[in-house]
Write a protein that holds these residues in place. Sequence first.
Motif, short mmCIF file in Angstrom:
data_model
loop_
_atom_site.label_atom_id
_atom_site.label_comp_id
_atom_site.label_asym_id
_atom_site.label_seq_id
_atom_site.Cartn_x
_atom_site.Cartn_y
_atom_site.Cartn_z
N LYS A 280 0.93 -1.23 0.11
CA LYS A 280 -0.23 -0.04 0.04
C LYS A 280 0.72 1.36 -0.11
N LEU A 281 1.02 1.95 -1.17
CA LEU A 281 1.81 3.09 -1.41
C LEU A 281 1.25 4.19 -0.29
N PRO A 282 1.90 4.89 0.47
CA PRO A 282 1.42 5.76 1.32
C PRO A 282 1.10 7.22 0.38
N GLU A 283 0.00 7.67 0.84
CA GLU A 283 -0.31 8.85 0.18
C GLU A 283 0.53 10.19 0.00
N SER A 284 1.39 10.24 1.03
CA SER A 284 2.49 11.40 1.02
C SER A 284 3.55 11.06 0.15
N LEU A 285 4.00 9.63 -0.10
CA LEU A 285 4.83 9.47 -1.14
C LEU A 285 4.32 9.19 -2.59
N GLN A 286 3.01 9.05 -2.49
CA GLN A 286 2.40 8.67 -4.06
C GLN A 286 2.12 10.43 -4.42
N LYS A 287 1.90 11.46 -3.75
CA LYS A 287 1.74 12.80 -4.26
C LYS A 287 3.24 13.19 -4.74
N ARG A 288 4.32 12.81 -3.99
CA ARG A 288 5.76 13.15 -4.17
C ARG A 288 6.17 12.81 -5.33
N MET A 289 5.78 11.33 -5.59
CA MET A 289 6.26 10.74 -6.90
C MET A 289 5.56 10.91 -7.96
N LEU A 290 4.19 11.57 -7.80
CA LEU A 290 3.33 11.75 -9.17
C LEU A 290 4.17 13.35 -9.63
N PHE A 291 4.50 14.16 -8.59
CA PHE A 291 4.82 15.27 -8.97
C PHE A 291 6.49 15.17 -9.47
N LYS A 292 6.92 14.25 -8.91
CA LYS A 292 8.58 14.28 -9.46
C LYS A 292 8.53 13.59 -10.97
N GLU A 293 7.62 12.79 -11.38
CA GLU A 293 7.69 11.94 -12.59
C GLU A 293 6.93 12.74 -13.49
N TYR A 294 6.02 13.55 -13.01
CA TYR A 294 5.19 14.66 -14.03
C TYR A 294 6.43 15.62 -14.46
N ALA B 271 13.30 25.59 -5.14
CA ALA B 271 14.33 24.72 -5.67
C ALA B 271 15.17 24.27 -4.50
N GLU B 272 15.56 25.19 -3.41
CA GLU B 272 16.28 24.54 -2.06
C GLU B 272 15.43 23.95 -1.03
N HIS B 273 14.01 24.41 -1.13
CA HIS B 273 13.46 23.67 -0.08
C HIS B 273 13.58 22.12 0.13
N THR B 274 13.63 21.67 1.41
CA THR B 274 14.07 20.10 1.57
C THR B 274 13.09 19.34 1.01
N ALA B 275 11.94 19.74 0.92
CA ALA B 275 10.94 18.57 0.34
C ALA B 275 10.88 18.47 -1.04
N ILE B 276 11.79 19.55 -1.90
CA ILE B 276 11.76 19.80 -3.40
C ILE B 276 13.18 19.67 -3.89
#
Length: 289
Positions: free
Chosen positions: A111-125, A242-247
């Motif tokens: 079960k992919l965590p929602e937080s990881l899913q959102k992050r990876m959708l953003f990254k791959e997009y 660009a320098e934000h730790t989450a990005i």
Amino acid sequence: MLREEHKQFLQSLQQRQEVQAVLVLPDHVKVPPFYERAGYLVVVNGAQNQAGVRQVITEEKVIWEQKVSAWELEKGLVQGLDEKLVTWLQRGEVLWDKDDFIYRLRQRLSKLPESLQKRMLFKEYSRLLHAFQETRDYLQEGMVLDAYHALLKALYVWAKWIVFRAGEQPESALWTQVKNLDPSVYKLYEELTLNHEELEKRIELILLPMDFFLSSRLKESVRYLLEVMETRTSPWKLHELAEHTAIGESGIELSLLIEKMVQRSLVCETICMNTDDQQSREIGYIPSK
């Protein structure tokens, strides 16, 4: 069950205190570089830099040993796992497993965590958008082979987006996953690689549905970025995002993505005064209401 021909090797692993679990790939599952010879995944406790591959000769047989730390696997569940490791964990046969570590890991992996899913959708997009633009630029310059290479990369990234959106982790046999999840994108991959039509024409035809996808899935894909931007009321300068730790850790090129978000009115441009130089102004961005 221990493989008889590798018994000595496996018994030596059991005697190592740091070994947490051992998996072996079934013969019909292949992960590079474990094509011709037996391969084992050895999960160890210890520092994060425990990963590595080595060849072991035992009773005149060559064995591949892929070592990875439990820490690295735990981190991957939060930030995203390498496709080859996903294949190991989901398809490998567990030979032994201290404290049910692999069993619990597989439950979390299912079960992919929602937080990881959102992050990876953003990254791959964002990667897809960049590869799409690169393909168009090459095509306009008449560099057809470079455009083909960029489009292959774009399709691969698109495929990963589809897998993450389905709540799964991409495996090394990515196109087999996508064939089941989204046959239309799999068909585009076949059209590019197997069709005998003129290469430039094939590229142009695939760019059309890709362009539509990028427009229709923008808002869904950048939700992660918008949530970061909504953590404060003041505008964000491009370098701050660009320098934000989450990005920043994702290595994402934001300029093209932000430009598209402005065009679609997801964010608004504003002027920021530079406190160090009152004469200098910089563009900032805030989420649209």
